[in-house]
Design an enzyme around this catalytic site. Structure first.
Site, short mmCIF file in Angstrom:
data_model
loop_
_atom_site.label_atom_id
_atom_site.label_comp_id
_atom_site.label_asym_id
_atom_site.label_seq_id
_atom_site.Cartn_x
_atom_site.Cartn_y
_atom_site.Cartn_z
N ASN A 114 -8.56 37.66 -5.74
CA ASN A 114 -7.62 37.47 -4.51
C ASN A 114 -6.95 38.84 -4.12
O ASN A 114 -6.58 39.69 -5.08
CB ASN A 114 -6.63 36.42 -4.97
CG ASN A 114 -5.27 37.14 -5.62
OD1 ASN A 114 -4.31 37.40 -5.00
ND2 ASN A 114 -5.30 36.96 -7.07
N LEU A 135 1.16 39.72 -1.91
CA LEU A 135 2.44 39.05 -2.42
C LEU A 135 3.25 38.67 -1.20
O LEU A 135 4.21 38.61 -1.13
CB LEU A 135 3.10 40.31 -2.92
CG LEU A 135 2.63 41.05 -4.03
CD1 LEU A 135 3.12 42.21 -4.55
CD2 LEU A 135 2.83 40.18 -5.50
N ASN A 161 9.54 35.10 -10.62
CA ASN A 161 8.80 36.52 -10.74
C ASN A 161 9.47 37.28 -9.50
O ASN A 161 9.54 37.07 -8.64
CB ASN A 161 7.44 36.02 -10.58
CG ASN A 161 6.32 37.12 -10.80
OD1 ASN A 161 6.49 38.08 -9.59
ND2 ASN A 161 5.81 37.41 -11.78
N CYS A 184 0.88 44.32 -9.98
CA CYS A 184 0.10 43.96 -9.19
C CYS A 184 -1.00 44.99 -8.58
O CYS A 184 -0.54 45.93 -8.14
CB CYS A 184 0.71 43.35 -7.89
SG CYS A 184 -0.17 42.53 -6.53
N LYS A 200 5.79 41.80 -17.12
CA LYS A 200 4.37 41.43 -16.80
C LYS A 200 3.49 42.69 -16.50
O LYS A 200 3.73 43.56 -15.68
CB LYS A 200 4.06 40.48 -15.61
CG LYS A 200 2.64 39.94 -15.54
CD LYS A 200 2.70 38.80 -14.79
CE LYS A 200 1.10 38.43 -14.58
NZ LYS A 200 0.99 36.95 -13.71
N ASN A 225 -2.14 40.48 -16.12
CA ASN A 225 -2.45 40.25 -14.43
C ASN A 225 -3.80 40.37 -14.05
O ASN A 225 -4.48 40.43 -15.28
CB ASN A 225 -1.56 41.10 -13.64
CG ASN A 225 -0.98 40.68 -12.32
OD1 ASN A 225 -2.02 39.98 -11.70
ND2 ASN A 225 0.18 40.76 -11.89
N THR A 226 -4.12 40.35 -12.80
CA THR A 226 -5.64 40.42 -12.64
C THR A 226 -6.14 41.85 -12.75
O THR A 226 -5.46 42.85 -12.73
CB THR A 226 -5.69 39.94 -11.17
OG1 THR A 226 -4.83 40.66 -10.33
CG2 THR A 226 -5.62 38.41 -10.98
N GLY A 235 -4.99 34.61 -18.77
CA GLY A 235 -6.19 35.18 -18.27
C GLY A 235 -7.52 34.10 -18.62
O GLY A 235 -7.79 34.10 -19.61
N GLY A 241 -3.21 30.19 -14.65
CA GLY A 241 -3.07 30.62 -13.08
C GLY A 241 -4.53 29.68 -12.58
O GLY A 241 -4.21 28.66 -11.94
C1 LIG Z 1 -4.09 33.78 -6.00
C2 LIG Z 1 -3.16 34.43 -6.89
C3 LIG Z 1 -1.94 34.92 -6.82
C4 LIG Z 1 -1.36 35.53 -7.75
N1 LIG Z 1 -0.10 36.04 -7.46
C5 LIG Z 1 0.77 36.51 -8.37
C6 LIG Z 1 2.08 37.31 -8.23
O1 LIG Z 1 2.52 37.22 -7.13
N2 LIG Z 1 2.74 37.77 -9.16
C7 LIG Z 1 2.19 37.91 -10.32
O2 LIG Z 1 2.83 38.40 -11.25
N3 LIG Z 1 0.94 37.53 -10.74
C8 LIG Z 1 0.11 36.86 -9.75
N4 LIG Z 1 -1.16 36.41 -10.09
C9 LIG Z 1 -1.87 36.68 -11.32
C10 LIG Z 1 -1.44 35.60 -12.18
O3 LIG Z 1 -0.09 35.13 -12.43
C11 LIG Z 1 -2.21 35.72 -13.64
O4 LIG Z 1 -1.71 36.59 -14.18
C12 LIG Z 1 -3.81 36.08 -13.53
O5 LIG Z 1 -4.47 35.14 -12.34
C13 LIG Z 1 -4.60 35.74 -14.76
O6 LIG Z 1 -4.46 34.25 -15.08
P1 LIG Z 1 -5.76 33.40 -14.92
O7 LIG Z 1 -7.06 33.87 -15.12
O8 LIG Z 1 -5.19 32.13 -15.70
O9 LIG Z 1 -5.33 33.13 -13.20
C14 LIG Z 1 -1.87 35.82 -9.11
C15 LIG Z 1 -2.95 35.19 -9.39
C16 LIG Z 1 -3.72 34.55 -8.34
C17 LIG Z 1 -5.15 33.84 -8.53
#
Ligand SMILES: Cc1cc2nc3c(=O)[nH]c(=O)nc-3n(C[C@H](O)[C@H](O)[C@H](O)COP(=O)(O)O)c2cc1C
Length: 316
Positions: free
Chosen positions: A80, A84, A111, A142, A177, A204-205, A255, A277
């Site tokens: 993705n 933000l 957040n 991010c 984070k 985070n990602t 994750g 997530g």
């Molecule tokens: C569509 C999407 C939007 C996200 N937006 C945010 C965000 O605004 N702020 C943030 O700290 N992390 C954001 N994340 C990260 C997630 O909170 C999480 O750290 C990450 O996706 C890993 O977890 P998961 O594999 O369970 O998704 C986002 C993830 C996704 C998939």
């Protein structure tokens, strides 16, 4: 005596965890950016049955985010570059918080992000005046913005200054984070703790990219994107394990958690709580199901208190 044993057995395992002084009924939390502002999920998920939820990232001003396409599926994951997108902190406080305050058992973690430290301080100041928020999660990670965001989370000096200054103005516990896009997660975890973080969220990602070979164009308009989902789980577990070895504050691990067993794995690696997530995209009830599944797992594995799983890895 017999009566009290019976009622204990009926109650089942104790699923409570304490994060920076805030008691949660379960260690399973909905992750930022995948659970809207919480209110969108009130009909789908019983908010009192999950530990908490983290709002979408909130900025000083509203943001439209990046152009589409901004989400694609990959083998065992998702990419993705939402950029933000959010309604801005003031609108959140005025339009979403009044409803959230009425939902029984809803634990709100706001957040926060900014392009400068000053932006982050302004967001916190607005939130400080709003009742009903349990904690803040500061996004120092991010991967989808050209400045701020990940830059803070990959430079130890900037991270130190960001955490030090934001913690001083926060009237609520500050979770930081961290970015996984670093060489040493232990170093960044230690810096965040020493600068005042009361808990850490990781991860985070991961910075990623995909190309459509027919058109030869990037599959995401922003070109690069953040990778999440099961594909990142083993790396995230390793990072939680490494960070837990060097910090004393609680870690919220995430994750690729899809099932209760994944949550157990993160806790054994050192997490005190977990976030879910991407799984919510496949099943909007995932967070609640994982919370219930974790309770069943504890019951059938003789774990009387879920908090005892934290750091329970057996190395030898
Ligand atoms: C569509 C999407 C939007 C996200 N937006 C945010 C965000 O605004 N702020 C943030 O700290 N992390 C954001 N994340 C990260 C997630 O909170 C999480 O750290 C990450 O996706 C890993 O977890 P998961 O594999 O369970 O998704 C986002 C993830 C996704 C998939």
């Amino acid at each position: 005596m017999e009566q009290s044993l019976k009622s204990k057995a009926r109650k089942g395992p104790d699923m409570r965890v304490n994060i920076a002084g805030v008691e949660l009924v379960s260690p399973v939390i909905a992750a930022s950016g995948t659970f809207g502002y919480g209110v969108e999920f009130e009909e789908i998920v019983s908010l009192e049955r999950i530990g908490a939820f983290v709002t979408k990232g909130l900025s000083k001003e509203p943001m439209a985010g990046h152009p589409a396409p901004r989400i694609i599926e990959t083998a065992s994951g998702m990419m993705n570059a939402i950029g933000l997108q959010n309604m801005g902190v003031k609108a959140f406080v005025e339009q979403k918080m009044p409803r959230l305050r009425q939902i029984p058992g809803a634990v709100v973690i706001a957040n926060i992000f900014g392009f400068t430290i000053h932006d982050c301080l302004e967001v916190i100041n607005v939130l400080n005046d709003a009742p009903g928020i349990a904690m803040y999660e500061l996004n120092a990670s991010c991967p989808n913005t050209s400045h701020g965001g990940m830059v803070f989370g990959t430079d130890p000096k900037l991270l130190d200054e960001l955490v030090f200054r934001t913690e001083r103005v926060s009237t609520r516990p500050l979770i930081v984070k961290l970015s996984p896009n670093v060489t040493s997660i232990s170093q960044m975890a230690k810096v965040a703790q020493d600068s005042g973080a009361q808990a850490l969220s990781l991860v985070n990602t991961f910075l990623s990219m995909a190309i459509d070979i027919e058109t030869r164009k990037p599959r995401i308009a922003n070109v690069t994107a953040g990778l999440s989902g099961p594909a990142i789980k083993p790396i995230a577990v390793r990072m939680v394990y490494e960070a837990a070895k060097v910090v004393k504050i609680p870690i919220l691990g995430m994750g690729g958690i899809l099932r209760a067993e994944d949550a157990v794995e993160f806790m054994l690696a050192g997490a005190s709580a977990v976030q879910v997530g991407t799984a919510s995209y496949a099943d909007p009830r995932a967070v609640e199901n994982i919370a219930a599944g974790l309770k069943r797992w504890c019951a059938s594995n003789d774990v009387a208190e879920v908090k005892k799983l934290t750091g329970g890895i057996v190395l030898h």
